[in-house]
Design a protein around this motif. Structure first.
Motif, PDB file in Angstrom:
ATOM      1  N   PHE A 247       0.834  -1.196   0.000  1.00  0.00           N
ATOM      2  CA  PHE A 247       0.000   0.000   0.000  1.00  0.00           C
ATOM      3  C   PHE A 247       0.875   1.255   0.000  1.00  0.00           C
ATOM      4  O   PHE A 247       0.558   2.253  -0.667  1.00  0.00           O
ATOM      5  CB  PHE A 247      -0.929   0.009   1.218  1.00  0.00           C
ATOM      6  CG  PHE A 247      -2.250  -0.667   0.978  1.00  0.00           C
ATOM      7  CD1 PHE A 247      -3.042  -0.317  -0.107  1.00  0.00           C
ATOM      8  CD2 PHE A 247      -2.716  -1.650   1.843  1.00  0.00           C
ATOM      9  CE1 PHE A 247      -4.274  -0.933  -0.326  1.00  0.00           C
ATOM     10  CE2 PHE A 247      -3.946  -2.271   1.633  1.00  0.00           C
ATOM     11  CZ  PHE A 247      -4.713  -1.911   0.542  1.00  0.00           C
ATOM     12  N   ILE A 252      -1.050   4.601  -1.199  1.00  0.00           N
ATOM     13  CA  ILE A 252      -2.373   4.571  -0.560  1.00  0.00           C
ATOM     14  C   ILE A 252      -2.171   4.498   0.952  1.00  0.00           C
ATOM     15  O   ILE A 252      -1.668   3.501   1.466  1.00  0.00           O
ATOM     16  CB  ILE A 252      -3.202   3.372  -1.046  1.00  0.00           C
ATOM     17  CG1 ILE A 252      -3.393   3.435  -2.569  1.00  0.00           C
ATOM     18  CG2 ILE A 252      -4.553   3.333  -0.345  1.00  0.00           C
ATOM     19  CD1 ILE A 252      -4.107   2.231  -3.147  1.00  0.00           C
ATOM     20  N   SER A 253      -2.557   5.546   1.649  1.00  0.00           N
ATOM     21  CA  SER A 253      -2.352   5.596   3.100  1.00  0.00           C
ATOM     22  C   SER A 253      -3.656   5.789   3.879  1.00  0.00           C
ATOM     23  O   SER A 253      -3.703   5.520   5.076  1.00  0.00           O
ATOM     24  CB  SER A 253      -1.373   6.723   3.458  1.00  0.00           C
ATOM     25  OG  SER A 253      -1.855   7.982   2.982  1.00  0.00           O
ATOM     26  N   ASP A 254      -4.688   6.254   3.210  1.00  0.00           N
ATOM     27  CA  ASP A 254      -5.955   6.493   3.884  1.00  0.00           C
ATOM     28  C   ASP A 254      -6.663   5.161   4.145  1.00  0.00           C
ATOM     29  O   ASP A 254      -6.850   4.352   3.217  1.00  0.00           O
ATOM     30  CB  ASP A 254      -6.843   7.393   3.010  1.00  0.00           C
ATOM     31  CG  ASP A 254      -8.156   7.721   3.713  1.00  0.00           C
ATOM     32  OD1 ASP A 254      -8.137   8.528   4.647  1.00  0.00           O
ATOM     33  OD2 ASP A 254      -9.189   7.145   3.309  1.00  0.00           O
ATOM     34  N   ALA A 256      -9.715   4.403   4.576  1.00  0.00           N
ATOM     35  CA  ALA A 256     -10.923   4.226   3.762  1.00  0.00           C
ATOM     36  C   ALA A 256     -10.559   3.786   2.345  1.00  0.00           C
ATOM     37  O   ALA A 256     -11.217   2.910   1.762  1.00  0.00           O
ATOM     38  CB  ALA A 256     -11.724   5.524   3.730  1.00  0.00           C
ATOM     39  N   GLU A 257      -9.517   4.390   1.785  1.00  0.00           N
ATOM     40  CA  GLU A 257      -9.075   4.013   0.447  1.00  0.00           C
ATOM     41  C   GLU A 257      -8.557   2.576   0.437  1.00  0.00           C
ATOM     42  O   GLU A 257      -8.762   1.827  -0.516  1.00  0.00           O
ATOM     43  CB  GLU A 257      -7.994   4.970  -0.050  1.00  0.00           C
ATOM     44  CG  GLU A 257      -8.494   6.392  -0.292  1.00  0.00           C
ATOM     45  CD  GLU A 257      -7.394   7.303  -0.827  1.00  0.00           C
ATOM     46  OE1 GLU A 257      -6.283   6.786  -1.096  1.00  0.00           O
ATOM     47  OE2 GLU A 257      -7.634   8.509  -0.972  1.00  0.00           O
ATOM     48  N   MET A 258      -7.851   2.195   1.512  1.00  0.00           N
ATOM     49  CA  MET A 258      -7.366   0.823   1.614  1.00  0.00           C
ATOM     50  C   MET A 258      -8.539  -0.161   1.623  1.00  0.00           C
ATOM     51  O   MET A 258      -8.506  -1.197   0.948  1.00  0.00           O
ATOM     52  CB  MET A 258      -6.549   0.643   2.895  1.00  0.00           C
ATOM     53  CG  MET A 258      -5.222   1.367   2.908  1.00  0.00           C
ATOM     54  SD  MET A 258      -4.319   1.035   4.448  1.00  0.00           S
ATOM     55  CE  MET A 258      -2.891   2.106   4.229  1.00  0.00           C
ATOM     56  N   ILE A 260     -11.513   0.235   0.396  1.00  0.00           N
ATOM     57  CA  ILE A 260     -12.128   0.185  -0.933  1.00  0.00           C
ATOM     58  C   ILE A 260     -11.298  -0.672  -1.870  1.00  0.00           C
ATOM     59  O   ILE A 260     -11.818  -1.491  -2.634  1.00  0.00           O
ATOM     60  CB  ILE A 260     -12.297   1.612  -1.502  1.00  0.00           C
ATOM     61  CG1 ILE A 260     -13.328   2.397  -0.665  1.00  0.00           C
ATOM     62  CG2 ILE A 260     -12.715   1.562  -2.961  1.00  0.00           C
ATOM     63  CD1 ILE A 260     -13.434   3.854  -1.050  1.00  0.00           C
ATOM     64  N   TYR A 261      -9.979  -0.496  -1.810  1.00  0.00           N
ATOM     65  CA  TYR A 261      -9.071  -1.271  -2.669  1.00  0.00           C
ATOM     66  C   TYR A 261      -9.202  -2.766  -2.375  1.00  0.00           C
ATOM     67  O   TYR A 261      -9.295  -3.597  -3.299  1.00  0.00           O
ATOM     68  CB  TYR A 261      -7.638  -0.814  -2.431  1.00  0.00           C
ATOM     69  CG  TYR A 261      -6.610  -1.426  -3.352  1.00  0.00           C
ATOM     70  CD1 TYR A 261      -6.187  -0.766  -4.500  1.00  0.00           C
ATOM     71  CD2 TYR A 261      -6.048  -2.673  -3.074  1.00  0.00           C
ATOM     72  CE1 TYR A 261      -5.241  -1.327  -5.343  1.00  0.00           C
ATOM     73  CE2 TYR A 261      -5.107  -3.248  -3.912  1.00  0.00           C
ATOM     74  CZ  TYR A 261      -4.699  -2.563  -5.040  1.00  0.00           C
ATOM     75  OH  TYR A 261      -3.769  -3.134  -5.870  1.00  0.00           O
ATOM     76  N   GLN A 264     -12.491  -4.120  -3.697  1.00  0.00           N
ATOM     77  CA  GLN A 264     -12.549  -4.218  -5.156  1.00  0.00           C
ATOM     78  C   GLN A 264     -11.716  -5.379  -5.692  1.00  0.00           C
ATOM     79  O   GLN A 264     -12.120  -6.050  -6.638  1.00  0.00           O
ATOM     80  CB  GLN A 264     -12.067  -2.907  -5.788  1.00  0.00           C
ATOM     81  CG  GLN A 264     -13.030  -1.748  -5.619  1.00  0.00           C
ATOM     82  CD  GLN A 264     -12.508  -0.469  -6.240  1.00  0.00           C
ATOM     83  OE1 GLN A 264     -11.306  -0.314  -6.463  1.00  0.00           O
ATOM     84  NE2 GLN A 264     -13.393   0.462  -6.515  1.00  0.00           N
TER      85      GLN A 264
END
Length: 303
Positions: A247, A252-254, A256-258, A260-261, A264
């Motif tokens: 990550f 990618i550090s947020d 929430a984004e992690m 989502i990733y 997906q």
């Protein structure tokens, strides 16, 4: 060039060849980066004088890119190679495609129709097809929006190449993806930097477990043999640690984004991904890291 570097053997390249590479395509490399680049060239069998391999230094970090000719040559050396095709789709073309399901359950793309006249208009997409005996054609289909970011690249050479030779760059980009996937070409996954991620295959985990046991012996207490549940916990811990590193490489550090990733790409069936799902995710992350590196140093694709 130091004497040690000058005497370093590089297959069929002569000392003058090495000097030529050093003073031309590798002029931005420091000596350590140049030695590493030439070592990768020798190991992979890519000839820098034939522009099959190219070094790029961006923000002090070396990345190594393999040219389209090397991809084609290695694909031809693979059993079952039957060629490839690559086409651009313009806004005035007639283009239709659909997906079919093979006997093994996997889907593949089928081009139903692609016809055109003139004027063709602007490029809106494209596709590359790799043919391998005994397999359904492997097709990469891309919308032009997927590569538009190359035109805005912070890397000057990359930006110029994609703006001045967009059609050629787009076709080579798709061809590389198709050949890599169809013929299992893995040489583009090399990350020469010292920060290359550690392997996460099971045999590597056993080595790490052994190191832990050696440390425990210093307490003069014989370590209890791990039961199956403990081994699985350790494997899961290492897989999660590896995921965290990747990550960071993807920027990618947020949290929430992690999340989502992971949702997906791992597509966990439960509340939290299993070890098998994380292992599969790590391999997907490797592909995305490789793509990110391509975006940082793709200025060799016209070579």
């Amino acid at each position: 060039m130091s004497q040690a570097l000058a005497l370093m053997p590089f297959g069929e390249l002569t000392e003058q060849d090495i000097v030529t590479v050093r003073e031309t395509i590798a002029k931005d490399c420091n000596e350590s980066q140049f030695r590493l680049f030439m070592g990768i060239a020798k190991t992979s069998g890519a000839n820098p004088l034939l522009q099959e391999i190219h070094p790029s230094v961006f923000q002090g970090k070396l990345t190594v890119q393999f040219g389209i000719d090397f991809h084609v040559r290695k694909a031809k050396e693979t059993e079952g190679y039957q060629g490839y095709d690559v086409q651009l789709v313009h806004d005035n073309d007639t283009f239709k495609m659909h997906q079919e399901r093979a006997e093994d359950g996997r889907y593949y793309a089928v081009i139903d129709e692609h016809s055109w006249g003139f004027p063709r208009g602007k490029v809106v997409g494209g596709y590359a097809i790799a043919y391998k005996e005994g397999y359904a054609p492997f097709t990469v289909v891309m919308d032009v929006e997927e590569v538009e970011h190359f035109k805005r690249s912070d890397i000057g050479m990359q930006k110029r190449m994609w703006n001045n030779f967009f059609n050629d760059m787009f076709k080579k980009h798709m061809t590389r993806r198709a050949l890599k996937a169809a013929f299992g070409l893995r040489f583009d996954d090399v990350e020469p930097a010292d920060s290359a991620p550690e392997a996460y295959e099971p045999q590597q985990r056993k080595d790490i477990t052994s190191e832990v046991k050696v440390t425990e012996r210093k307490n003069q207490q014989p370590p209890p043999e791990d039961d199956e549940e403990t081994k699985q916990q350790k494997q899961m811990q290492q897989a999660r640690a590896e995921m965290k590193k990747k990550f960071e490489q993807l920027g990618i550090s947020d949290p929430a984004e992690m999340a989502i990733y992971i949702e997906q790409h791992a597509k966990p069936k439960g509340d939290r991904p299993t070890f098998a799902e994380i292992t599969g995710l790590l391999k997907i992350m490797d592909l995305h890291i490789a793509e990110k590196q391509e975006q940082a140093a793709e200025n060799d694709e016209l070579n």
